[in-house]
Design an enzyme around this catalytic site. Structure first.
Site, PDB file in Angstrom:
ATOM      1  N   ARG A 134       0.843  -1.461  -0.061  1.00 29.00           N
ATOM      2  CA  ARG A 134       0.014   0.019  -0.009  1.00 29.00           C
ATOM      3  C   ARG A 134       0.909   0.505  -0.125  1.00 29.00           C
ATOM      4  O   ARG A 134       0.750   2.265  -0.542  1.00 29.00           O
ATOM      5  CB  ARG A 134      -0.771   0.222   1.163  1.00 29.00           C
ATOM      6  CG  ARG A 134      -2.270   1.250   1.106  1.00 29.00           C
ATOM      7  CD  ARG A 134      -3.248   1.454   2.704  1.00 29.00           C
ATOM      8  NE  ARG A 134      -4.266   2.176   2.261  1.00 29.00           N
ATOM      9  CZ  ARG A 134      -4.351   3.524   3.043  1.00 29.00           C
ATOM     10  NH1 ARG A 134      -3.639   3.075   4.646  1.00 29.00           N
ATOM     11  NH2 ARG A 134      -5.394   4.143   2.874  1.00 29.00           N
TER      12      ARG A 134
ATOM     13  N   ALA B 297      -6.581   7.937  -0.288  1.00 26.30           N
ATOM     14  CA  ALA B 297      -6.885   6.995  -0.076  1.00 26.30           C
ATOM     15  C   ALA B 297      -7.811   6.333   0.516  1.00 26.30           C
ATOM     16  O   ALA B 297      -7.427   6.147   1.687  1.00 26.30           O
ATOM     17  CB  ALA B 297      -5.057   6.092  -0.231  1.00 26.30           C
ATOM     18  N   SER B 298      -8.395   4.911   0.338  1.00 28.87           N
ATOM     19  CA  SER B 298     -10.090   4.902   0.635  1.00 28.87           C
ATOM     20  C   SER B 298      -9.086   3.931   2.472  1.00 28.87           C
ATOM     21  O   SER B 298      -8.036   3.501   2.126  1.00 28.87           O
ATOM     22  CB  SER B 298     -10.631   4.259   0.006  1.00 28.87           C
ATOM     23  OG  SER B 298     -10.961   4.597  -0.698  1.00 28.87           O
ATOM     24  N   GLN B 299      -9.770   3.804   3.171  1.00 24.26           N
ATOM     25  CA  GLN B 299      -9.498   3.418   4.184  1.00 24.26           C
ATOM     26  C   GLN B 299      -9.221   1.359   3.778  1.00 24.26           C
ATOM     27  O   GLN B 299     -10.480   1.161   2.813  1.00 24.26           O
ATOM     28  CB  GLN B 299     -11.281   3.286   5.567  1.00 24.26           C
ATOM     29  CG  GLN B 299     -11.515   2.471   6.345  1.00 24.26           C
ATOM     30  CD  GLN B 299     -11.716   2.512   7.856  1.00 24.26           C
ATOM     31  OE1 GLN B 299     -13.095   3.127   6.990  1.00 24.26           O
ATOM     32  NE2 GLN B 299     -11.837   2.347   8.710  1.00 24.26           N
TER      33      GLN B 299
END
Length: 369
Positions: free
Chosen positions: A37, A70-72
């Site tokens: 990530r 950036a999404s959870q």
């Protein structure tokens, strides 16, 4: 921060997502264990933040509000499970952002086309992703007609209504996963499956996404009120927003406790009343939910089981009564069907929203009643 430094952090994140039920399939688990990530986040972010279960801001607008994130990881995993992308599938993603979700899709499917309206974000994501993903700097509402049809389409931006292009580019029996903004405080990631001129909802996951930008953005959105406060509603124009900001600067005419509120009282109220809105603070993260009557110049909000009224006290009394009597609604229990408004008869539904070219019929799943 090298990839080898984060293997343990990444493994711990996936273990937590499995334990919570966000990751359910082997394919999504393997993709999230393999894709680092941090490669798609700001370079100065420490690993404990890169692999924390929270969104990361990538860019901000002039008011300090996130313009891209950036999404959870939890919602990333849940939406990928909804999408069920498989080898052999052609996938369209709307909202590349940093590119992390696109990289996961590339592990799950054969071909991925990802659309990003911000040229700078698109250029950076394309460098990080390489040839595995076809990244395009375009308005995602138009889809990618030259690469259609798609077996799966996923939007990672919130939408007020579905663009016709996404429906047209989805194969029969194909799946569309999209964060659908229903009302203030009520946004769900819906997994739709195409059957003729109908999109049948398979599942809903509560979520909160930044809005789609561009020509198809819709009337919803986050409007700044000053001092780090924002309002979300779909009925406010600039003058109404300005009046609302002035009201909030006044001393409340009502301030009292509201005991006995059921969890989930606001979603059912929001679906039933067009005056519903939410106000939240970037500084504290607190959200207030309530009603705003523009004609009467009155505002009533509930925050942490306390009622705050501005202007005519009658609206505060109304909100108190309705909030205490509201039927709790878990957004995950919603069944949503989208029908082309000009070709399909109206279905039997508890709530209905008309947002051309679709009509959305909403009801509570039988198992949840």
């Amino acid at each position: 921060m090298g990839t080898g430094d984060t293997t343990a952090w990444r493994g711990a994140m996936v273990d937590e997502l499995k334990a919570s039920g966000a990751v359910r399939s082997q394919s999504v688990e393997e993709a999230m264990r393999q894709v680092p990530r941090e490669r798609f986040l700001p370079t100065d972010l420490p690993p404990e933040d890169a692999y924390a279960d929270r969104a990361v801001t990538l860019t901000q607008d002039g008011h300090g509000f996130p313009a891209s994130t950036a999404s959870q990881p939890t919602i990333v995993a849940r939406m990928l499970e909804q999408l069920d992308a498989r080898p052999g599938h052609r996938v369209l993603e709307i909202g590349t952002a940093g590119g992390y979700n696109a990289a996961l899709l590339a592990h799950l499917a054969d071909r991925v086309v990802s659309l990003e309206i911000d040229p700078a974000l698109a250029e950076r994501a394309a460098r990080r992703l390489g040839p595995a993903v076809d990244v395009r700097a375009v308005d995602g509402a138009d889809g990618a007609p030259d690469a259609a049809p798609f077996d799966r389409i996923q939007a990672t931006v919130g939408v007020w209504g579905l663009p016709a292009a996404w429906f047209e580019q989805l194969t029969p029996g194909g799946r569309l996963v999209v964060p659908l903004w229903l009302r203030p405080g009520l946004e769900v990631s819906v997994a739709f499956e195409r059957h003729g001129d109908v999109l049948r909802g398979l599942s809903c996951e509560p979520c909160a996404f930044l809005r789609l930008r561009g020509a198809h953005a819709g009337p919803d959105g986050y409007r700044p009120l000053g001092d780090g406060h924002f309002v979300t509603a779909d009925f406010l124009d600039p003058s109404g927003t300005a009046r609302l900001g002035r009201l909030l600067n006044e001393k409340p005419t009502v301030e009292e406790a509201v005991p006995g509120l059921a969890r989930g009282w606001f979603p059912s109220l929001a679906l039933a009343d067009e005056r519903a809105l939410q106000i939240f603070s970037l500084h504290t993260g607190q959200a207030s939910s309530g009603l705003y009557d523009q004609r009467a110049g009155a505002l009533a909000l509930i925050r942490d089981d306390r009622l705050f009224g501005y202007g005519d006290a009658a609206l505060s009394a109304e909100l108190r009564t309705r909030a205490q009597a509201a039927e709790p609604l878990d957004p995950a229990d919603l069944q949503i069907t989208a029908r082309l408004a000009d070709t399909s008869p109206r279905g039997s539904a508890r709530w209905s929203l008309s947002r051309p070219p679709f009509q959305y019929d909403l009801q509570v799943r039988e198992a949840a009643q």
